[in-house]
Design a protein around this motif. Structure first.
Motif, PDB file in Angstrom:
ATOM      1  N   TRP A 143       1.941   4.591   3.403  1.00 51.84           N
ATOM      2  CA  TRP A 143       0.723   5.335   3.073  1.00 51.84           C
ATOM      3  C   TRP A 143       0.344   5.007   1.634  1.00 51.84           C
ATOM      4  N   MET A 144      -0.922   4.632   1.415  1.00 53.92           N
ATOM      5  CA  MET A 144      -1.378   4.326   0.064  1.00 53.92           C
ATOM      6  C   MET A 144      -2.769   4.900  -0.181  1.00 53.92           C
ATOM      7  N   PHE A 145      -3.047   5.187  -1.447  1.00 55.90           N
ATOM      8  CA  PHE A 145      -4.389   5.585  -1.885  1.00 55.90           C
ATOM      9  C   PHE A 145      -4.977   4.400  -2.649  1.00 55.90           C
ATOM     10  N   PRO A 146      -5.772   3.564  -1.996  1.00 54.82           N
ATOM     11  CA  PRO A 146      -6.232   2.321  -2.628  1.00 54.82           C
ATOM     12  C   PRO A 146      -7.177   2.508  -3.812  1.00 54.82           C
ATOM     13  N   GLU A 147      -7.724   3.715  -3.983  1.00 52.27           N
ATOM     14  CA  GLU A 147      -8.565   3.946  -5.160  1.00 52.27           C
ATOM     15  C   GLU A 147      -7.728   3.908  -6.440  1.00 52.27           C
ATOM     16  N   GLY A 148      -6.440   4.240  -6.294  1.00 53.78           N
ATOM     17  CA  GLY A 148      -5.545   4.174  -7.444  1.00 53.78           C
ATOM     18  C   GLY A 148      -5.561   5.397  -8.333  1.00 53.78           C
ATOM     19  N   THR A 149      -6.539   6.283  -8.155  1.00 51.92           N
ATOM     20  CA  THR A 149      -6.626   7.502  -8.941  1.00 51.92           C
ATOM     21  C   THR A 149      -7.485   8.513  -8.191  1.00 51.92           C
ATOM     22  N   ARG A 150      -7.459   9.761  -8.623  1.00 55.08           N
ATOM     23  CA  ARG A 150      -8.282  10.792  -7.977  1.00 55.08           C
ATOM     24  C   ARG A 150      -9.753  10.569  -8.306  1.00 55.08           C
ATOM     25  N   SER A 151     -10.602  10.731  -7.306  1.00 53.47           N
ATOM     26  CA  SER A 151     -12.031  10.472  -7.516  1.00 53.47           C
ATOM     27  C   SER A 151     -12.736  11.627  -8.227  1.00 53.47           C
ATOM     28  N   ARG A 152     -12.271  12.860  -8.009  1.00 57.37           N
ATOM     29  CA  ARG A 152     -12.817  14.051  -8.679  1.00 57.37           C
ATOM     30  C   ARG A 152     -14.345  14.113  -8.626  1.00 57.37           C
ATOM     31  N   GLY A 153     -14.882  13.990  -7.406  1.00 57.08           N
ATOM     32  CA  GLY A 153     -16.310  14.165  -7.212  1.00 57.08           C
ATOM     33  C   GLY A 153     -17.154  12.934  -7.451  1.00 57.08           C
ATOM     34  N   ARG A 154     -16.532  11.799  -7.703  1.00 59.57           N
ATOM     35  CA  ARG A 154     -17.295  10.574  -7.981  1.00 59.57           C
ATOM     36  C   ARG A 154     -17.526   9.736  -6.737  1.00 59.57           C
ATOM     37  N   GLY A 155     -17.252  10.310  -5.563  1.00 61.50           N
ATOM     38  CA  GLY A 155     -17.382   9.549  -4.337  1.00 61.50           C
ATOM     39  C   GLY A 155     -16.168   8.669  -4.128  1.00 61.50           C
ATOM     40  N   LEU A 156     -16.206   7.817  -3.104  1.00 60.26           N
ATOM     41  CA  LEU A 156     -15.096   6.921  -2.813  1.00 60.26           C
ATOM     42  C   LEU A 156     -15.110   5.785  -3.836  1.00 60.26           C
ATOM     43  N   LEU A 157     -14.109   5.753  -4.709  1.00 60.38           N
ATOM     44  CA  LEU A 157     -14.056   4.761  -5.776  1.00 60.38           C
ATOM     45  C   LEU A 157     -13.731   3.370  -5.216  1.00 60.38           C
ATOM     46  N   PRO A 158     -14.009   2.323  -5.980  1.00 59.65           N
ATOM     47  CA  PRO A 158     -13.658   0.956  -5.540  1.00 59.65           C
ATOM     48  C   PRO A 158     -12.160   0.857  -5.252  1.00 59.65           C
ATOM     49  N   PHE A 159     -11.806   0.031  -4.273  1.00 62.38           N
ATOM     50  CA  PHE A 159     -10.416  -0.113  -3.865  1.00 62.38           C
ATOM     51  C   PHE A 159      -9.715  -1.214  -4.663  1.00 62.38           C
ATOM     52  N   LYS A 160      -8.476  -0.941  -5.029  1.00 69.04           N
ATOM     53  CA  LYS A 160      -7.592  -1.990  -5.537  1.00 69.04           C
ATOM     54  C   LYS A 160      -7.067  -2.751  -4.320  1.00 69.04           C
ATOM     55  N   THR A 161      -6.597  -3.963  -4.514  1.00 72.22           N
ATOM     56  CA  THR A 161      -6.295  -4.837  -3.375  1.00 72.22           C
ATOM     57  C   THR A 161      -4.841  -4.806  -2.908  1.00 72.22           C
ATOM     58  N   GLY A 162      -3.974  -4.075  -3.605  1.00 68.03           N
ATOM     59  CA  GLY A 162      -2.551  -4.092  -3.277  1.00 68.03           C
ATOM     60  C   GLY A 162      -2.241  -3.763  -1.832  1.00 68.03           C
ATOM     61  N   ALA A 163      -2.819  -2.685  -1.311  1.00 69.59           N
ATOM     62  CA  ALA A 163      -2.548  -2.261   0.063  1.00 69.59           C
ATOM     63  C   ALA A 163      -2.983  -3.321   1.061  1.00 69.59           C
ATOM     64  N   PHE A 164      -4.071  -3.983   0.787  1.00 65.81           N
ATOM     65  CA  PHE A 164      -4.630  -4.960   1.714  1.00 65.81           C
ATOM     66  C   PHE A 164      -3.842  -6.273   1.653  1.00 65.81           C
ATOM     67  N   TYR A 165      -3.399  -6.623   0.467  1.00 71.40           N
ATOM     68  CA  TYR A 165      -2.532  -7.803   0.322  1.00 71.40           C
ATOM     69  C   TYR A 165      -1.246  -7.590   1.119  1.00 71.40           C
ATOM     70  N   ALA A 166      -0.660  -6.388   0.989  1.00 70.12           N
ATOM     71  CA  ALA A 166       0.587  -6.090   1.693  1.00 70.12           C
ATOM     72  C   ALA A 166       0.384  -6.114   3.205  1.00 70.12           C
ATOM     73  N   ALA A 167      -0.744  -5.591   3.679  1.00 72.30           N
ATOM     74  CA  ALA A 167      -1.025  -5.564   5.119  1.00 72.30           C
ATOM     75  C   ALA A 167      -1.153  -6.972   5.674  1.00 72.30           C
ATOM     76  N   VAL A 168      -1.860  -7.842   4.957  1.00 76.21           N
ATOM     77  CA  VAL A 168      -2.034  -9.224   5.399  1.00 76.21           C
ATOM     78  C   VAL A 168      -0.688  -9.953   5.388  1.00 76.21           C
ATOM     79  N   ALA A 169       0.084  -9.747   4.322  1.00 76.50           N
ATOM     80  CA  ALA A 169       1.381 -10.412   4.207  1.00 76.50           C
ATOM     81  C   ALA A 169       2.348  -9.954   5.298  1.00 76.50           C
ATOM     82  N   ALA A 170       2.265  -8.675   5.667  1.00 75.60           N
ATOM     83  CA  ALA A 170       3.164  -8.132   6.688  1.00 75.60           C
ATOM     84  C   ALA A 170       2.644  -8.367   8.097  1.00 75.60           C
ATOM     85  N   GLY A 171       1.372  -8.732   8.219  1.00 74.28           N
ATOM     86  CA  GLY A 171       0.788  -8.943   9.536  1.00 74.28           C
ATOM     87  C   GLY A 171       0.610  -7.660  10.316  1.00 74.28           C
ATOM     88  N   VAL A 172       0.252  -6.565   9.609  1.00 70.47           N
ATOM     89  CA  VAL A 172       0.078  -5.263  10.262  1.00 70.47           C
ATOM     90  C   VAL A 172      -1.344  -4.765  10.040  1.00 70.47           C
TER      91      VAL A 172
END
Length: 243
Positions: A143-172
């Motif tokens: 489980w990961m929060f790809p925003e990397g920090t709490r948005s606190r009312g700023r909407g869905l913040l841009p995603f960091k790529t770590g979670a997606f890199y790991a998913a591609v590397a793991a093939g999941v």
């Protein structure tokens, strides 16, 4: 007075969960399912905040298998809303400094979560590679929060790529988990603070992506989650108008 009583009760319950949860997790040291159990314990505290929380699990939620769950990270109330959605054999990835949080830090470690050193980018990248290996080797989800920090009312913040890199590397697949907006919703001096909806969305296949276009995968997931959060907010707004 209501706010003070709530704070006292919530602090007591959180400390109790942390103490009992640490003992439970030490008995089942770093069992991947510990995290889901602890998340459900915290998730059951939502009535103390005057919140009504609806949890929407798809019929096949327990049949997805190994994956990476990504959730929107809003504020401290995530502890009693979206945290309830953590599935069995799922661990989370959190910043290294969490270990120093009184009571919670030791629970986070003993229950089997993974620490990430965000200050060291090289080490963080290495952690994502190790994470991909662990997903398949230990048959677990993350489980990961790809925003990397709490948005606190700023909407869905841009995603960091770590979670997606790991998913591609793991093939999941990536499985988005969304929670309707809670910014400025809770007033601890008010008995009822409205409804929140948390929902697990359909898995997103990552087989067509590589590390070269992982940002495209992140953008695709961001668009899906942003749209669904807006739909959930509109649904709750409509229910409030009809009540």
């Amino acid at each position: 007075m209501l706010k003070l009583i709530r704070i006292i009760v919530v602090v007591f319950c959180c400390i109790l969960i942390c103490v009992l949860g640490t003992l439970y997790s030490l008995i089942r040291f770093k069992n991947p399912s510990n995290v889901g159990v602890m998340a459900r314990w915290f998730g059951r505290l939502h009535p103390l905040f005057g919140l009504e929380v609806e949890h929407r699990f798809p019929p096949n939620a327990d049949k997805v298998g190994r994956c990476i769950y990504i959730g929107n990270h809003q504020n401290n109330y995530d502890m009693v809303t979206i945290s309830y959605m953590v599935m069995p054999r799922t661990v989370s990835v959190g910043k290294k400094s969490l270990i120093w949080v009184p009571f919670f830090g030791i629970l986070y470690w003993a229950s089997g979560n993974i620490f990430l050193d965000r200050e060291n980018r090289t080490k963080a990248h290495s952690t994502m590679t190790e994470l991909a290996e662990r997903i398949n080797r230990d048959d677990l989800s993350v489980w990961m929060f790809p925003e990397g920090t709490r948005s606190r009312g700023r909407g869905l913040l841009p995603f960091k790529t770590g979670a997606f890199y790991a998913a591609v590397a793991a093939g999941v697949p990536i499985v988005p988990v969304v929670c309707s907006s809670t910014h400025n919703q809770v007033d601890l001096n008010r008995w009822k603070n409205g409804k929140v909806i948390c929902e697990i969305l359909s898995p997103i296949d990552t087989s067509a992506y590589s590390k070269e276009n992982v940002r495209d995968l992140a953008a695709h997931c961001h668009q899906i989650m942003s749209q669904r959060i807006a739909e959930l907010d509109a649904e709750i707004h409509g229910q409030n108008q009809n009540s």
